[in-house]
Design an enzyme around this catalytic site. Structure first.
Site, PDB file in Angstrom:
ATOM      1  N   SER A 139      16.265  -7.494  -0.286  1.00 18.61           N
ATOM      2  CA  SER A 139      14.889  -7.791   0.076  1.00 18.61           C
ATOM      3  C   SER A 139      14.804  -9.025   0.977  1.00 18.61           C
ATOM      4  CB  SER A 139      14.057  -7.945  -1.198  1.00 18.61           C
ATOM      5  OG  SER A 139      12.675  -7.880  -0.933  1.00 18.61           O
ATOM      6  N   GLU A 233       9.326   2.962   0.337  1.00 17.10           N
ATOM      7  CA  GLU A 233       9.055   1.524   0.378  1.00 17.10           C
ATOM      8  C   GLU A 233       8.503   1.108   1.732  1.00 17.10           C
ATOM      9  OE1 GLU A 233      12.417  -1.196   0.405  1.00 17.10           O
ATOM     10  OE2 GLU A 233      13.763   0.482   0.041  1.00 17.10           O
ATOM     11  N   HIS A 263      12.001   0.351  -3.621  1.00 19.22           N
ATOM     12  CA  HIS A 263      12.573  -0.896  -3.144  1.00 19.22           C
ATOM     13  C   HIS A 263      13.705  -1.376  -4.060  1.00 19.22           C
ATOM     14  CE1 HIS A 263      12.530  -4.654  -0.935  1.00 19.22           C
ATOM     15  NE2 HIS A 263      12.299  -5.355  -2.031  1.00 19.22           N
TER      16      HIS A 263
END
Length: 294
Positions: A139, A233, A263
Site C-alpha cells: 500500500s 481495489e 487491497h
C-alpha cells in the site's frame, strides 16, 4: 477459489470513514493488525537502522544471505513495524531470507517527506554495512519504497536486488480512474478516504512531487519489480500504470492481478488460496533475485 468465495473474503473487510482523526484510525487499525499471531517460529527484536526504530523479524531457519527491508502500509498515517511484520514474517519463512520491518514516522505529525528520510536512512545503513537488500512493501509502503529507491539513486547508493510491491499507492494526486470506478467495489477505500490520507501525508506539499507520487518519476535504473494487486481495489490503476511506466523505461517488471481480490489480499493467506499463491510467487522472486547477485 470461486467468485463467491472471493466475495466472502471482501465481506470480511469494512470500509473506513472519511474525516476520522489519525489517533482513532490508528487505534482501529492496531485492534485488527497489531496483535495478529505470527507463528511459534517467529521472534521479534527491537533495533534501529539509520537511527530509525525497527523490528528484526526472526523466523527459525530463515538464514539465507541477504535481508528483506519491509515497509508497512497504512496511508502514511496508520500502521507500524509490528503490523508490517504480519507480511514480513511469511515472506521470510517462505524465502528463507531474514527480514526487518521499519517503524518510519507517520503523518500528520510527521508529514512528507519524513517517512522517506527514515526509509532512506535505514536502507543506507543496510547497504553500507555490506548487506544485499530486497525491499518489500504494501500500500503506502509501496509508494514509500519507490521514493526510497529514487532517493537512493540520487545519492549514488547501490540498488536493492529486487522489490516486491503489494497493492502499491504510487500516485497521491489520485488521478487513476479506478479511484472512482472501483470505489463501490473496494471494501476498504473510496476517494474521500484516500483524499484524507493524501492531505495528512502531504501537509501542504505538492502532490505531484515525484517523491510523493513516484508514478510520475523517471524510473530508469530501478531494480526488477514484482507488483501484485487485486481487481477489487481503488488502487488498481496505481499498480497498472506503474507497471506500464516501468516497462516503458526499461525496468524489468512482473505483474500479478487477482480478479475479485481486495487491497493487500495477501493478508488472507491461509483463507484465500490466491493469497498463499501470491506470497509463494513473491518468495520465489526474492530467492531468484538473490541467487543472481550472491
Amino acid at each position: 477459489m470461486s467468485a463467491a468465495e472471493r466475495a466472502a473474503a471482501r465481506g470480511m473487510m469494512q470500509k473506513g470513514e472519511a474525516g476520522l482523526p489519525a489517533e482513532a484510525q490508528r487505534a482501529g487499525f492496531d485492534a485488527v493488525f497489531a496483535e495478529r499471531p505470527l507463528g511459534a517460529d517467529v521472534t521479534l527484536a527491537e533495533r534501529t537502522l539509520g537511527g530509525v526504530r525497527a523490528l528484526d523479524v526472526r523466523v527459525e531457519g530463515a538464514n539465507r544471505a541477504g535481508v528483506i527491508l519491509y515497509l508497512h502500509g497504512g496511508g502514511y498515517v496508520v500502521g507500524s513495524a509490528r503490523t508490517g511484520a504480519n507480511l514480513a514474517a511469511p515472506l521470510s519463512r517462505l524465502s528463507g531470507v531474514p527480514a526487518v520491518s521499519l517503524e518510519y514516522r507517520l503523518a500528520p505529525e510527521h508529514p512528507f517527506p519524513a517517512a522517506i528520510h527514515d526509509a532512506l536512512a535505514a536502507y543506507r545503513e543496510l547497504v553500507e554495512s555490506g548487506q544485499t537488500v530486497l525491499i518489500a512493501a504494501d500500500s503506502a509502503g509501496g509508494g514509500l519504497a519507490l521514493a526510497t529507491l529514487l532517493s537512493a539513486r540520487a545519492e549514488g547508493l547501490a540498488m536493492p536486488a529486487g522489490v516486491v510491491l503489494f497493492s502499491p499507492w504510487t500516485d497521491v494526486t489520485l488521478t487513476g480512474p479506478s479511484i472512482d470506478t472501483r470505489g463501490e467495489y473496494d471494501p476498504l477505500f473510496n476517494r474521500p478516504i484516500m483524499e484524507d490520507y493524501a492531505a495528512m501525508y502531504l501537509g501542504g506539499a505538492d502532490a505531484a512531487d515525484e517523491l510523493a507520487s513516484p508514478l510520475r518519476a523517471d524510473l530508469s535504473g530501478l531494480p526488477p519489480l514484482l507488483v501484485q494487486v487485486g481487481s477489487a481495489e481503488v488502487l488498481l490503476d496505481d499498480a497498472l500504470r506503474l507497471v506500464a511506466r516501468a516497462a516503458e523505461q526499461e525496468v524489468d517488471v512482473s505483474l500479478d492481478v487477482v480478479a475479485g481480490a481486495p487491497h493487500v489480499f495477501q493478508y488472507f493467506a491461509g483463507f484465500l488460496p490466491e493469497a498463499d499463491e501470491a506470497l509463494d510467487r513473491a518468495a520465489t522472486f526474492i530467492r531468484h533475485r538473490l541467487a543472481l547477485v550472491l
